[in-house]
Design a protein around this motif. Structure first.
Motif, PDB file in Angstrom:
ATOM      1  N   THR A   1      -4.228   7.299   2.969  1.00 18.62           N
ATOM      2  CA  THR A   1      -5.142   8.519   3.562  1.00 18.62           C
ATOM      3  C   THR A   1      -6.621   8.735   2.990  1.00 18.62           C
ATOM      4  O   THR A   1      -6.713   8.830   2.998  1.00 18.62           O
ATOM      5  CB  THR A   1      -4.044   9.814   2.378  1.00 18.62           C
ATOM      6  OG1 THR A   1      -4.205   9.981   1.442  1.00 18.62           O
ATOM      7  CG2 THR A   1      -2.657  10.224   3.442  1.00 18.62           C
ATOM      8  N   GLU A   2      -6.215   8.485   1.273  1.00 10.77           N
ATOM      9  CA  GLU A   2      -8.069   8.370   0.838  1.00 10.77           C
ATOM     10  C   GLU A   2      -8.795   7.726   1.431  1.00 10.77           C
ATOM     11  O   GLU A   2     -10.255   8.032   1.277  1.00 10.77           O
ATOM     12  CB  GLU A   2      -7.800   7.741  -0.566  1.00 10.77           C
ATOM     13  CG  GLU A   2      -7.045   8.792  -1.712  1.00 10.77           C
ATOM     14  CD  GLU A   2      -7.987   8.591  -3.085  1.00 10.77           C
ATOM     15  OE1 GLU A   2      -8.672   7.652  -3.376  1.00 10.77           O
ATOM     16  OE2 GLU A   2      -6.539   9.053  -4.018  1.00 10.77           O
TER      17      GLU A   2
ATOM     18  N   VAL B   1      -2.163   6.658  10.819  1.00 14.53           N
ATOM     19  CA  VAL B   1      -1.334   7.445   9.980  1.00 14.53           C
ATOM     20  C   VAL B   1       0.251   6.999  11.029  1.00 14.53           C
ATOM     21  O   VAL B   1       1.843   6.146   9.256  1.00 14.53           O
ATOM     22  CB  VAL B   1      -1.333   9.251   9.903  1.00 14.53           C
ATOM     23  CG1 VAL B   1       0.338   9.609   8.659  1.00 14.53           C
ATOM     24  CG2 VAL B   1      -1.402   9.275   9.069  1.00 14.53           C
TER      25      VAL B   1
ATOM     26  N   THR C   1       0.653  -1.127  -0.046  1.00  9.45           N
ATOM     27  CA  THR C   1      -0.155   0.048   0.057  1.00  9.45           C
ATOM     28  C   THR C   1       1.105   1.207   0.363  1.00  9.45           C
ATOM     29  O   THR C   1       1.611   1.198   0.723  1.00  9.45           O
ATOM     30  CB  THR C   1      -0.794  -0.065   1.010  1.00  9.45           C
ATOM     31  OG1 THR C   1      -1.570  -1.021   1.069  1.00  9.45           O
ATOM     32  CG2 THR C   1      -1.740   1.726   1.201  1.00  9.45           C
ATOM     33  N   SER C   2       0.214   2.064  -0.764  1.00  8.34           N
ATOM     34  CA  SER C   2       1.205   3.737  -1.167  1.00  8.34           C
ATOM     35  C   SER C   2       0.638   5.118  -0.059  1.00  8.34           C
ATOM     36  O   SER C   2      -0.703   4.205   0.985  1.00  8.34           O
ATOM     37  CB  SER C   2       0.782   3.600  -2.505  1.00  8.34           C
ATOM     38  OG  SER C   2      -0.441   5.004  -2.297  1.00  8.34           O
ATOM     39  N   PHE C   3       1.167   5.728   0.539  1.00 10.99           N
ATOM     40  CA  PHE C   3       0.962   6.160   1.723  1.00 10.99           C
ATOM     41  C   PHE C   3      -0.547   7.014   0.888  1.00 10.99           C
ATOM     42  O   PHE C   3      -2.006   7.077   1.837  1.00 10.99           O
ATOM     43  CB  PHE C   3       1.790   7.341   2.515  1.00 10.99           C
ATOM     44  CG  PHE C   3       1.145   8.192   2.715  1.00 10.99           C
ATOM     45  CD1 PHE C   3       0.723   7.900   4.306  1.00 10.99           C
ATOM     46  CD2 PHE C   3       0.931   9.699   3.305  1.00 10.99           C
ATOM     47  CE1 PHE C   3       0.696   8.037   5.845  1.00 10.99           C
ATOM     48  CE2 PHE C   3       0.861  10.299   3.988  1.00 10.99           C
ATOM     49  CZ  PHE C   3       0.396  10.065   4.943  1.00 10.99           C
ATOM     50  N   GLU C   4      -0.270   7.377  -0.282  1.00  9.73           N
ATOM     51  CA  GLU C   4      -1.278   8.159  -0.849  1.00  9.73           C
ATOM     52  C   GLU C   4      -2.620   6.923  -0.638  1.00  9.73           C
ATOM     53  O   GLU C   4      -3.886   7.654  -0.619  1.00  9.73           O
ATOM     54  CB  GLU C   4      -1.149   8.459  -2.724  1.00  9.73           C
ATOM     55  CG  GLU C   4      -0.295   9.318  -2.793  1.00  9.73           C
ATOM     56  CD  GLU C   4       1.564   9.067  -2.152  1.00  9.73           C
ATOM     57  OE1 GLU C   4       1.531   7.334  -2.476  1.00  9.73           O
ATOM     58  OE2 GLU C   4       2.434   9.469  -2.107  1.00  9.73           O
ATOM     59  N   GLU C   5      -2.810   6.179  -1.247  1.00  6.47           N
ATOM     60  CA  GLU C   5      -3.500   5.253  -1.005  1.00  6.47           C
ATOM     61  C   GLU C   5      -4.022   5.226   0.471  1.00  6.47           C
ATOM     62  O   GLU C   5      -5.783   4.728   0.489  1.00  6.47           O
ATOM     63  CB  GLU C   5      -3.172   3.304  -1.749  1.00  6.47           C
ATOM     64  CG  GLU C   5      -2.929   3.309  -2.908  1.00  6.47           C
ATOM     65  CD  GLU C   5      -2.470   2.103  -3.019  1.00  6.47           C
ATOM     66  OE1 GLU C   5      -3.342   1.540  -4.112  1.00  6.47           O
ATOM     67  OE2 GLU C   5      -1.922   1.405  -2.738  1.00  6.47           O
TER      68      GLU C   5
ATOM     69  N   HIS D   1       3.091   5.064   8.939  1.00  3.22           N
ATOM     70  CA  HIS D   1       4.642   4.811   8.931  1.00  3.22           C
ATOM     71  C   HIS D   1       5.628   3.803   9.948  1.00  3.22           C
ATOM     72  O   HIS D   1       6.947   3.530   9.812  1.00  3.22           O
ATOM     73  CB  HIS D   1       5.052   5.989   9.662  1.00  3.22           C
ATOM     74  CG  HIS D   1       4.260   7.603   9.093  1.00  3.22           C
ATOM     75  ND1 HIS D   1       4.943   7.590   7.342  1.00  3.22           N
ATOM     76  CD2 HIS D   1       3.310   8.370   8.883  1.00  3.22           C
ATOM     77  CE1 HIS D   1       4.037   8.500   6.569  1.00  3.22           C
ATOM     78  NE2 HIS D   1       3.294   9.046   7.643  1.00  3.22           N
TER      79      HIS D   1
END
Length: 117
Positions: free
Chosen positions: A81-82, A103, A75-79, A107
């Motif tokens: 946060t959505e 979050v 998973t990406s951080f952008e995914e 991390h």
């Protein structure tokens, strides 16, 4: 307590439950495996759903375990946060506070995936 410590602590306590209630724990494990396996929805999407529900229900253990799984699934951080945005929509202000916890968990578990020098 970090999310790594929290998930380790919960896992340790679940071993006690498994000893005292093996049928219950095996049933839950089977339910979890079947619910999260690939089907029409892929496992990553299912983990996103589980994380969003964990955030909306303010469950730090759920956040830890599902974020850890999502990191392993790439998973990406952008995914992330959505998904957390949808969880906040559904759970309001208190979910925003737990989204911030997710979050932190992301991390933390991402750092564990980094190769050490």
């Amino acid at each position: 307590m970090s999310y790594q410590e929290l998930t380790h602590h919960i896992s340790k306590n679940l071993k006690h439950m498994h000893k005292e209630s093996p049928d219950l724990m095996q049933s839950f494990h089977s339910l979890s495996q079947n619910a999260l396996k690939a089907g029409v929805l892929d496992p990553k999407t299912k983990e996103f759903i589980a994380l969003a529900i964990g955030v909306a229900n303010r469950c730090d253990g759920c956040i830890g375990f599902h974020t850890k799984a999502l990191v392993k699934l790439g998973t990406s951080f952008e995914e992330l946060t959505e998904v957390l945005g949808v969880a906040v929509l559904m759970g309001g202000g208190p979910s925003l506070m737990f989204a911030a916890n997710a979050v932190e968990a992301f991390h933390e578990f991402t750092a564990l995936q980094q190769p050490t020098e």
